[in-house]
Design an enzyme around this catalytic site. Structure first.
Site, PDB file in Angstrom:
ATOM      1  N   SER A 104      -0.557  -5.196   5.369  1.00 45.06           N
ATOM      2  CA  SER A 104      -0.825  -5.569   6.748  1.00 45.06           C
ATOM      3  C   SER A 104      -2.333  -5.702   6.938  1.00 45.06           C
ATOM      4  O   SER A 104      -3.127  -5.241   6.111  1.00 45.06           O
ATOM      5  CB  SER A 104      -0.256  -4.516   7.700  1.00 45.06           C
ATOM      6  OG  SER A 104      -0.852  -3.279   7.429  1.00 45.06           O
ATOM      7  N   ARG A 139       7.468  -4.490  12.516  1.00 44.28           N
ATOM      8  CA  ARG A 139       6.682  -4.387  11.275  1.00 44.28           C
ATOM      9  C   ARG A 139       7.606  -4.545  10.084  1.00 44.28           C
ATOM     10  O   ARG A 139       7.269  -5.187   9.100  1.00 44.28           O
ATOM     11  CB  ARG A 139       6.011  -3.022  11.171  1.00 44.28           C
ATOM     12  CG  ARG A 139       4.738  -2.941  11.927  1.00 44.28           C
ATOM     13  CD  ARG A 139       4.191  -1.541  11.883  1.00 44.28           C
ATOM     14  NE  ARG A 139       3.160  -1.432  12.884  1.00 44.28           N
ATOM     15  CZ  ARG A 139       1.860  -1.282  12.627  1.00 44.28           C
ATOM     16  NH1 ARG A 139       1.436  -1.156  11.411  1.00 44.28           N
ATOM     17  NH2 ARG A 139       0.990  -1.241  13.587  1.00 44.28           N
ATOM     18  N   GLY A 192       0.826  -1.212   0.000  1.00 45.92           N
ATOM     19  CA  GLY A 192       0.000   0.000   0.000  1.00 45.92           C
ATOM     20  C   GLY A 192       0.856   1.256   0.000  1.00 45.92           C
ATOM     21  O   GLY A 192       0.564   2.231  -0.694  1.00 45.92           O
ATOM     22  N   ARG A 251      -0.614  -8.544  -3.704  1.00 41.98           N
ATOM     23  CA  ARG A 251      -0.646  -7.498  -2.686  1.00 41.98           C
ATOM     24  C   ARG A 251       0.164  -7.973  -1.486  1.00 41.98           C
ATOM     25  O   ARG A 251       0.011  -9.112  -1.033  1.00 41.98           O
ATOM     26  CB  ARG A 251      -2.094  -7.219  -2.279  1.00 41.98           C
ATOM     27  CG  ARG A 251      -2.223  -6.477  -0.983  1.00 41.98           C
ATOM     28  CD  ARG A 251      -3.557  -5.809  -0.792  1.00 41.98           C
ATOM     29  NE  ARG A 251      -3.841  -5.529   0.609  1.00 41.98           N
ATOM     30  CZ  ARG A 251      -3.200  -4.625   1.352  1.00 41.98           C
ATOM     31  NH1 ARG A 251      -2.207  -3.919   0.849  1.00 41.98           N
ATOM     32  NH2 ARG A 251      -3.520  -4.443   2.629  1.00 41.98           N
ATOM     33  N   GLU A 290      -7.993  -3.545   0.625  1.00 45.04           N
ATOM     34  CA  GLU A 290      -7.667  -3.545  -0.811  1.00 45.04           C
ATOM     35  C   GLU A 290      -7.904  -4.852  -1.567  1.00 45.04           C
ATOM     36  O   GLU A 290      -8.153  -4.834  -2.779  1.00 45.04           O
ATOM     37  CB  GLU A 290      -6.178  -3.171  -1.023  1.00 45.04           C
ATOM     38  CG  GLU A 290      -5.805  -1.747  -0.675  1.00 45.04           C
ATOM     39  CD  GLU A 290      -5.523  -1.536   0.809  1.00 45.04           C
ATOM     40  OE1 GLU A 290      -5.344  -2.545   1.525  1.00 45.04           O
ATOM     41  OE2 GLU A 290      -5.512  -0.388   1.274  1.00 45.04           O
ATOM     42  N   ARG A 315       7.299   1.737   1.372  1.00 49.04           N
ATOM     43  CA  ARG A 315       7.523   0.294   1.500  1.00 49.04           C
ATOM     44  C   ARG A 315       7.949  -0.288   0.143  1.00 49.04           C
ATOM     45  O   ARG A 315       8.744  -1.214   0.080  1.00 49.04           O
ATOM     46  CB  ARG A 315       6.246  -0.397   1.973  1.00 49.04           C
ATOM     47  CG  ARG A 315       5.970  -0.193   3.427  1.00 49.04           C
ATOM     48  CD  ARG A 315       6.475  -1.409   4.177  1.00 49.04           C
ATOM     49  NE  ARG A 315       6.707  -1.121   5.571  1.00 49.04           N
ATOM     50  CZ  ARG A 315       5.877  -1.431   6.562  1.00 49.04           C
ATOM     51  NH1 ARG A 315       4.754  -2.022   6.294  1.00 49.04           N
ATOM     52  NH2 ARG A 315       6.206  -1.167   7.793  1.00 49.04           N
ATOM     53  N   ASP A 321      -1.915  -5.844  13.716  1.00 54.47           N
ATOM     54  CA  ASP A 321      -2.671  -5.476  14.904  1.00 54.47           C
ATOM     55  C   ASP A 321      -3.815  -6.470  15.091  1.00 54.47           C
ATOM     56  O   ASP A 321      -4.110  -7.242  14.188  1.00 54.47           O
ATOM     57  CB  ASP A 321      -3.177  -4.026  14.822  1.00 54.47           C
ATOM     58  CG  ASP A 321      -3.936  -3.744  13.540  1.00 54.47           C
ATOM     59  OD1 ASP A 321      -3.297  -3.477  12.511  1.00 54.47           O
ATOM     60  OD2 ASP A 321      -5.178  -3.819  13.563  1.00 54.47           O
ATOM     61  N   ARG A 377       2.571  11.741  -8.436  1.00 54.66           N
ATOM     62  CA  ARG A 377       1.854  11.961  -7.180  1.00 54.66           C
ATOM     63  C   ARG A 377       2.529  11.303  -5.987  1.00 54.66           C
ATOM     64  O   ARG A 377       1.877  10.950  -4.998  1.00 54.66           O
ATOM     65  CB  ARG A 377       0.410  11.443  -7.248  1.00 54.66           C
ATOM     66  CG  ARG A 377      -0.464  12.261  -8.182  1.00 54.66           C
ATOM     67  CD  ARG A 377      -1.837  11.645  -8.273  1.00 54.66           C
ATOM     68  NE  ARG A 377      -2.665  12.410  -9.193  1.00 54.66           N
ATOM     69  CZ  ARG A 377      -3.763  13.070  -8.825  1.00 54.66           C
ATOM     70  NH1 ARG A 377      -4.182  13.049  -7.584  1.00 54.66           N
ATOM     71  NH2 ARG A 377      -4.450  13.730  -9.718  1.00 54.66           N
TER      72      ARG A 377
HETATM   73  N1  HPA Z   1      -8.572  -2.144   9.622  1.00 55.42           N
HETATM   74  C1  HPA Z   1      -8.441  -1.934   8.314  1.00 55.42           C
HETATM   75  N2  HPA Z   1      -7.295  -2.108   7.684  1.00 55.42           N
HETATM   76  C2  HPA Z   1      -6.236  -2.513   8.380  1.00 55.42           C
HETATM   77  C3  HPA Z   1      -6.301  -2.743   9.741  1.00 55.42           C
HETATM   78  C4  HPA Z   1      -7.535  -2.557  10.396  1.00 55.42           C
HETATM   79  O1  HPA Z   1      -7.672  -2.751  11.619  1.00 55.42           O
HETATM   80  N3  HPA Z   1      -5.063  -3.117  10.162  1.00 55.42           N
HETATM   81  C5  HPA Z   1      -4.264  -3.114   9.077  1.00 55.42           C
HETATM   82  N4  HPA Z   1      -4.967  -2.758   7.986  1.00 55.42           N
END
Ligand code: HPA
Length: 234
Positions: free
Chosen positions: A90, A217, A20, A87, A181, A24, A204, A43
């Protein structure tokens, strides 16, 4: 050149990894590719093409959310001939059994909507991953000792969701994690006869509220790049 990608024809490989975050993309290209060349910076969305074990590969940012990914993936496929799109991102875990740092391989992705929604009318199209990519990614991750989970994910439209009840329904129906995505990537791959996969590292946890510290990460992200590269060329 397209509206959003400044690369010349031929500067983008048939295999494209899609983080994304544009930074990265730069980090992955500089860390894992030989002779990475910057091929887009329109952009501030960075794309690089180089080689990995002799294979030509492009690593290009997708931006956050399905509308942004849709712009880049449409142009990568239709104007530059991308054929395999992975893709690397995370996600937030939605099941107790899924732990921080685990990798989720998205077999399919549930949504409220996608940029492709309008073309399906009353139908709920079920977007799905390419099985050969998924199987190869599973093998590559396990060989690294990373725990994997293959199953359904939720591609959300909002990060700051005012409707926590939707997340609860996803958890109740076995959805492994949430990101923003993959569903549209799978829709576009299906429409254009391409191979697609989302490889997602758990950054997370929606149930335990834990989160990976930033240095971890980076390491998890590096594992994911290698898993995606090995899957693409296995
Ligand atoms: N929500 C949406 N997208 C995400 C999250 C989340 O908690 N964590 C990483 N991408």
């Amino acid at each position: 050149m397209t509206i959003h990608i400044g690369a010349e024809p031929g500067q983008i490989a048939e295999t494209v990894l899609l983080p994304g975050d544009p930074y990265r993309a730069r980090w992955a290209a500089e860390t894992f590719l030989e002779a990475p060349e910057l091929i887009n910076e329109v952009r501030g969305m960075l794309g690089y093409t180089g080689t990995w074990n002799g294979h030509r590969v492009t690593i290009h940012g997708s931006g956050m959310g399905m509308p942004s990914l849709s712009i880049y993936v449409n142009e990568l496929i239709r104007d530059y001939g991308a054929k395999t799109l992975i893709r690397i991102g995370s996600c937030g875990a939605m099941q107790e059994k899924v732990k921080l740092r685990d990798i989720i391989l998205a077999m399919t992705a549930t949504t409220l909507s996608t940029p492709s929604r309008g073309i399906f009318g009353d139908m709920n199209f079920a977007p799905c991953a390419d099985y050969t990519l998924l199987r190869a990614a599973d093998d590559a991750a396990r060989a690294k000792g990373v725990t994997t989970h293959a199953g359904g994910i939720y591609s959300a439209d909002v990060f700051y969701d005012e409707r926590p009840d939707l997340n609860e329904q996803m958890t109740r129906h076995g959805i492994l994690g949430v990101e923003m995505e993959a569903a549209e990537l799978y829709n576009l791959a299906a429409r254009h006869g391409c191979r697609a996969l989302a490889v997602l590292t758990v950054s997370d946890h929606l149930l335990t509220h834990e989160a990976l510290p930033s240095e971890e990460r980076e390491r998890s992200f590096g594992d994911m790049v290698e898993v995606a590269l090995e899957a693409a060329f296995s």
